[in-house]
Design an enzyme around this catalytic site. Structure first.
Site, PDB file in Angstrom:
ATOM      1  N   HIS A  50       3.372  12.081   2.992  1.00  0.00           N
ATOM      2  CA  HIS A  50       3.618  11.560   1.654  1.00  0.00           C
ATOM      3  C   HIS A  50       5.013  11.875   1.111  1.00  0.00           C
ATOM      4  O   HIS A  50       5.309  11.524  -0.035  1.00  0.00           O
ATOM      5  CB  HIS A  50       2.539  12.073   0.686  1.00  0.00           C
ATOM      6  CG  HIS A  50       1.210  11.437   0.930  1.00  0.00           C
ATOM      7  ND1 HIS A  50       0.352  11.868   1.904  1.00  0.00           N
ATOM      8  CD2 HIS A  50       0.606  10.368   0.344  1.00  0.00           C
ATOM      9  CE1 HIS A  50      -0.732  11.109   1.905  1.00  0.00           C
ATOM     10  NE2 HIS A  50      -0.605  10.201   0.969  1.00  0.00           N
ATOM     11  N   HIS A  61       0.475   6.156   7.899  1.00  0.00           N
ATOM     12  CA  HIS A  61      -0.825   6.786   8.144  1.00  0.00           C
ATOM     13  C   HIS A  61      -1.961   5.866   7.699  1.00  0.00           C
ATOM     14  O   HIS A  61      -1.760   4.891   6.982  1.00  0.00           O
ATOM     15  CB  HIS A  61      -0.916   8.152   7.458  1.00  0.00           C
ATOM     16  CG  HIS A  61      -0.838   8.109   5.962  1.00  0.00           C
ATOM     17  ND1 HIS A  61       0.344   7.998   5.271  1.00  0.00           N
ATOM     18  CD2 HIS A  61      -1.802   8.157   5.012  1.00  0.00           C
ATOM     19  CE1 HIS A  61       0.110   7.986   3.969  1.00  0.00           C
ATOM     20  NE2 HIS A  61      -1.198   8.081   3.792  1.00  0.00           N
ATOM     21  N   LYS A  84      -2.959  15.750  -9.782  1.00  0.00           N
ATOM     22  CA  LYS A  84      -2.636  15.034  -8.544  1.00  0.00           C
ATOM     23  C   LYS A  84      -1.127  15.023  -8.319  1.00  0.00           C
ATOM     24  O   LYS A  84      -0.345  14.836  -9.256  1.00  0.00           O
ATOM     25  CB  LYS A  84      -3.169  13.608  -8.599  1.00  0.00           C
ATOM     26  CG  LYS A  84      -4.686  13.511  -8.718  1.00  0.00           C
ATOM     27  CD  LYS A  84      -5.397  13.930  -7.454  1.00  0.00           C
ATOM     28  CE  LYS A  84      -5.369  12.853  -6.394  1.00  0.00           C
ATOM     29  NZ  LYS A  84      -6.205  13.225  -5.217  1.00  0.00           N
ATOM     30  N   CYS A  96      -9.787   6.484  -3.403  1.00  0.00           N
ATOM     31  CA  CYS A  96      -8.717   6.158  -2.456  1.00  0.00           C
ATOM     32  C   CYS A  96      -8.318   7.453  -1.753  1.00  0.00           C
ATOM     33  O   CYS A  96      -7.979   8.433  -2.414  1.00  0.00           O
ATOM     34  CB  CYS A  96      -7.489   5.606  -3.153  1.00  0.00           C
ATOM     35  SG  CYS A  96      -7.782   4.782  -4.729  1.00  0.00           S
ATOM     36  N   GLU A 156       3.681   6.625  -0.834  1.00  0.00           N
ATOM     37  CA  GLU A 156       2.619   6.190   0.070  1.00  0.00           C
ATOM     38  C   GLU A 156       3.189   5.180   1.066  1.00  0.00           C
ATOM     39  O   GLU A 156       4.021   4.339   0.701  1.00  0.00           O
ATOM     40  CB  GLU A 156       1.470   5.517  -0.705  1.00  0.00           C
ATOM     41  CG  GLU A 156       0.720   6.405  -1.657  1.00  0.00           C
ATOM     42  CD  GLU A 156      -0.261   7.358  -0.961  1.00  0.00           C
ATOM     43  OE1 GLU A 156      -0.299   7.385   0.293  1.00  0.00           O
ATOM     44  OE2 GLU A 156      -0.972   8.069  -1.686  1.00  0.00           O
ATOM     45  N   GLU A 158       0.913   3.215   3.983  1.00  0.00           N
ATOM     46  CA  GLU A 158      -0.422   3.250   4.545  1.00  0.00           C
ATOM     47  C   GLU A 158      -0.841   1.892   5.093  1.00  0.00           C
ATOM     48  O   GLU A 158      -0.401   0.852   4.599  1.00  0.00           O
ATOM     49  CB  GLU A 158      -1.448   3.629   3.462  1.00  0.00           C
ATOM     50  CG  GLU A 158      -1.191   4.942   2.774  1.00  0.00           C
ATOM     51  CD  GLU A 158      -2.210   5.261   1.697  1.00  0.00           C
ATOM     52  OE1 GLU A 158      -2.482   6.451   1.484  1.00  0.00           O
ATOM     53  OE2 GLU A 158      -2.740   4.309   1.068  1.00  0.00           O
TER      54      GLU A 158
END
Length: 238
Positions: A50, A61, A84, A96, A156, A158
């Site tokens: 991240h 990922h 977070k 998520c 992110e 992904e």
């Protein structure tokens, strides 16, 4: 290749002492590193995956996004906790997260690894017991590939498995993960998105992409999703 990426993350000299202790612990979890065709090629920590320094070098990922609907066809939204590290206080879909680089969650046949991860995280974040969300009740729709910076340091990158599930569930919210939640109808969801800029409501980037590209046609067919499933395509929303 992985050695170069690990070096990149180490070179930031990042001190995680300023972040929430539990969220820092979770940054040590090992994610599944993949290529652009979603082939598992390695494992790396959530922290490594991240950091934008690594994302900018192509580190990618595997992830999942769960959309949980009740028997009234209302979607459960969550607002990510202030603790977070990525996208705090943002509204997003029900859950998520990432399958981990463990034998159970690496299993690809029938998307079993992703399904197990989804069940695990629904309980961790929202207190939903596994027997209320059986593995075979998740409807796997498709995959999206996206990249999104969070705050310059974190972000992110992904390939995200989209899972729908319809279930009436009991919630026991983990406040370290979830700041608030709400059940919304399709019309209410559209109002939230359309008014987000004016109201200052923050939405996660993957949720916005799914909302713009797919959500409402899937939602409209919530009880008959089979013909909408596309397991071959990886939608490049880059």
């Amino acid at each position: 290749m992985m050695a170069q990426k690990t070096t990149a993350s180490a070179s930031t000299g990042l001190d995680l002492a300023n972040y929430d202790e539990e969220q820092v612990r979770l940054m040590g979890e090992m994610c599944i590193v993949i290529d652009e065709n979603d082939k598992a090629i390695d494992a790396a920590s959530k922290k490594t995956c991240h950091l934008m320094t690594n994302i900018n070098q192509g580190l990618l990922h595997r992830a999942f996004s769960v959309f949980l609907f009740n028997s009234n066809n209302q979607l459960l939204l969550q607002q990510r906790a202030v603790e977070k590290i990525t996208f705090p206080e943002h509204y997003t879909n029900t859950c998520c997260s990432h399958p981990l680089a463990t034998p159970d969650e690496l299993e690809e046949e029938g998307q079993m690894g992703v399904r197990r991860a989804a069940q695990r995280k629904l309980e961790h974040e929202l207190g939903i017991k596994p027997d209320q969300v059986p593995l075979d009740k998740f409807e796997y729709l498709t995959r999206i590939h996206y990249v999104a910076p969070s705050d310059g340091l974190w972000g992110e990158h992904e390939i995200d498995y989209i899972l729908f599930i319809k279930a009436d569930v009991d919630l026991d919210i983990n406040p370290n993960e979830v700041m608030s939640y709400k059940w919304v109808s399709m019309d209410e969801m559209k109002e939230i998105v359309e008014g987000a800029e004016t109201s200052g409501t923050k939405l996660t980037p993957w949720f916005k992409l799914i909302d713009e590209s797919f959500l409402y046609k899937w939602w409209a067919q919530i009880d008959d999703l089979e013909k909408l499933k596309d397991h071959e395509t990886i939608h490049r929303l880059l």
